[in-house]
Design a protein around this motif. Structure first.
Motif, mmCIF file in Angstrom:
data_model
loop_
_atom_site.group_PDB
_atom_site.id
_atom_site.type_symbol
_atom_site.label_atom_id
_atom_site.label_comp_id
_atom_site.label_asym_id
_atom_site.label_seq_id
_atom_site.Cartn_x
_atom_site.Cartn_y
_atom_site.Cartn_z
ATOM 1 N N THR A 6 0.867 -1.182 0.000
ATOM 2 C CA THR A 6 0.000 0.000 0.000
ATOM 3 C C THR A 6 0.901 1.228 0.000
ATOM 4 O O THR A 6 2.105 1.137 0.244
ATOM 5 N N ARG A 7 0.321 2.371 -0.246
ATOM 6 C CA ARG A 7 1.112 3.619 -0.219
ATOM 7 C C ARG A 7 1.724 3.841 1.168
ATOM 8 O O ARG A 7 2.835 4.336 1.294
ATOM 9 N N SER A 8 0.999 3.450 2.195
ATOM 10 C CA SER A 8 1.505 3.577 3.559
ATOM 11 C C SER A 8 2.705 2.646 3.779
ATOM 12 O O SER A 8 3.674 3.019 4.438
ATOM 13 N N ASP A 9 2.637 1.424 3.229
ATOM 14 C CA ASP A 9 3.771 0.500 3.307
ATOM 15 C C ASP A 9 5.003 1.149 2.673
ATOM 16 O O ASP A 9 6.097 1.099 3.232
ATOM 17 N N VAL A 10 4.808 1.753 1.505
ATOM 18 C CA VAL A 10 5.911 2.382 0.775
ATOM 19 C C VAL A 10 6.523 3.510 1.603
ATOM 20 O O VAL A 10 7.750 3.608 1.731
ATOM 21 N N LYS A 11 5.672 4.344 2.208
ATOM 22 C CA LYS A 11 6.177 5.444 3.034
ATOM 23 C C LYS A 11 7.019 4.927 4.193
ATOM 24 O O LYS A 11 8.064 5.476 4.512
ATOM 25 N N CYS A 12 6.566 3.873 4.824
ATOM 26 C CA CYS A 12 7.286 3.328 5.972
ATOM 27 C C CYS A 12 8.601 2.669 5.556
ATOM 28 O O CYS A 12 9.597 2.777 6.265
ATOM 29 N N ASP A 75 -4.405 -0.478 -3.748
ATOM 30 C CA ASP A 75 -5.263 0.453 -3.023
ATOM 31 C C ASP A 75 -5.786 -0.236 -1.767
ATOM 32 O O ASP A 75 -6.227 -1.380 -1.819
ATOM 33 N N ASP A 76 -5.729 0.464 -0.645
ATOM 34 C CA ASP A 76 -6.222 -0.141 0.591
ATOM 35 C C ASP A 76 -7.601 0.380 0.981
ATOM 36 O O ASP A 76 -8.077 0.120 2.079
ATOM 37 N N ARG A 77 -8.259 1.071 0.068
ATOM 38 C CA ARG A 77 -9.609 1.554 0.350
ATOM 39 C C ARG A 77 -10.628 0.469 0.033
ATOM 40 O O ARG A 77 -10.442 -0.329 -0.870
ATOM 41 N N SER A 78 -11.701 0.455 0.796
ATOM 42 C CA SER A 78 -12.794 -0.489 0.558
ATOM 43 C C SER A 78 -14.100 0.198 0.924
ATOM 44 O O SER A 78 -14.113 1.217 1.605
ATOM 45 N N VAL A 105 -3.797 -7.530 6.286
ATOM 46 C CA VAL A 105 -2.665 -6.673 5.923
ATOM 47 C C VAL A 105 -2.001 -7.206 4.654
ATOM 48 O O VAL A 105 -2.335 -8.289 4.180
ATOM 49 N N THR A 106 -1.044 -6.465 4.125
ATOM 50 C CA THR A 106 -0.293 -6.949 2.967
ATOM 51 C C THR A 106 0.633 -8.072 3.407
ATOM 52 O O THR A 106 0.949 -8.220 4.589
ATOM 53 N N SER A 107 1.090 -8.854 2.450
ATOM 54 C CA SER A 107 1.852 -10.065 2.773
ATOM 55 C C SER A 107 3.137 -9.784 3.542
ATOM 56 O O SER A 107 3.545 -10.593 4.372
ATOM 57 N N ILE A 108 3.767 -8.651 3.317
ATOM 58 C CA ILE A 108 5.016 -8.380 4.025
ATOM 59 C C ILE A 108 4.796 -8.059 5.490
ATOM 60 O O ILE A 108 5.720 -8.103 6.284
ATOM 61 N N ARG A 109 3.556 -7.742 5.858
ATOM 62 C CA ARG A 109 3.259 -7.397 7.243
ATOM 63 C C ARG A 109 2.548 -8.503 7.996
ATOM 64 O O ARG A 109 2.279 -8.384 9.176
ATOM 65 N N GLY A 110 2.219 -9.575 7.311
ATOM 66 C CA GLY A 110 1.513 -10.670 7.957
ATOM 67 C C GLY A 110 2.298 -11.232 9.136
ATOM 68 O O GLY A 110 3.514 -11.379 9.083
ATOM 69 N N ASP A 161 1.774 1.425 13.333
ATOM 70 C CA ASP A 161 1.557 0.037 12.933
ATOM 71 C C ASP A 161 2.715 -0.495 12.101
ATOM 72 O O ASP A 161 2.863 -1.689 11.961
ATOM 73 N N HIS A 162 3.495 0.390 11.536
ATOM 74 C CA HIS A 162 4.543 -0.033 10.626
ATOM 75 C C HIS A 162 5.923 -0.097 11.233
ATOM 76 O O HIS A 162 6.829 -0.615 10.608
ATOM 77 N N ILE A 163 6.114 0.425 12.405
ATOM 78 C CA ILE A 163 7.461 0.471 12.955
ATOM 79 C C ILE A 163 8.054 -0.929 13.022
ATOM 80 O O ILE A 163 7.507 -1.806 13.663
ATOM 81 N N ARG A 164 9.124 -1.137 12.310
ATOM 82 C CA ARG A 164 9.848 -2.401 12.231
ATOM 83 C C ARG A 164 8.938 -3.583 11.922
ATOM 84 O O ARG A 164 9.095 -4.657 12.480
ATOM 85 N N SER A 165 7.976 -3.367 11.031
ATOM 86 C CA SER A 165 7.096 -4.474 10.684
ATOM 87 C C SER A 165 7.518 -5.125 9.373
ATOM 88 O O SER A 165 6.837 -6.005 8.888
#
Length: 166
Positions: A6-12, A75-78, A105-110, A161-165
């Motif tokens: 997601t865009r948030s994943d990319v930012k983190c 896109d993470d909108r629903s 969540v996306t696969s990298i954060r599972g 939610d993304h810190i070191r995830s």
């Protein structure tokens, strides 16, 4: 094909790369130089430890940069009443009546131990786009089972939610 992010994943991920390049890298280089100055490198444990830590940091930077280069942005909108990414869903497993809540969540954060399931997992894939009250078939390599969606919590994603995830 690359990871779904997601865009948030990319930012983190970009924030982690920046942290590693601008803060951690100079500190590790300094530690390596300090250890090197202690003389004979053949028996200098501090030197080898500092070198290993610096190399691990560089490997992590390259891994994250490669992940971003080949990522597919999703896109993470629903819809308000449908299960989507970053939503928490409570399901009842029909076969034993157990209830469980999971965040999709996306696969990298599972992380199954934290009830974070991937949108690419059988359960995650099955419930996406469904609504409360829906009976959903979850297909796995070993067969299939049914769950009922009991509750849906639309959770906005926060940076914490993304810190070191990854």
């Amino acid at each position: 094909m690359g990871e779904q992010l997601t865009r948030s994943d990319v930012k983190c991920i970009q924030a982690e790369i920046e942290e590693r390049k601008l803060r951690l890298r100079p500190r590790l280089i300094e530690a390596l130089q300090e250890a090197r100055s202690h003389g004979d490198l053949s028996e200098n444990f501090e030197y080898y430890a500092a070198k290993r830590e610096k190399n691990q940091n560089e490997s992590r930077i390259h891994y994250l940069e490669r992940m971003l280069r080949f990522a597919r942005i999703i896109d993470d909108r629903s819809k308000a009443d449908e299960v989507g990414l970053n939503n928490t869903v409570t399901v009842r497993f029909e076969e034993d009546g157990e209830e469980e809540s999971y965040r999709i969540v996306t696969s990298i954060r599972g992380h199954s131990l934290k009830n974070l399931i991937s949108n690419e997992s059988p359960l995650g894939r099955a419930v996406l786009g469904h609504k409360v009250g829906d009976r959903v078939e979850v297909r796995t390599e070993l067969g299939s089972y049914f769950v009922e969606i009991l509750r849906l919590e639309k959770t906005g994603e926060s940076e914490q939610d993304h810190i070191r995830s990854f």
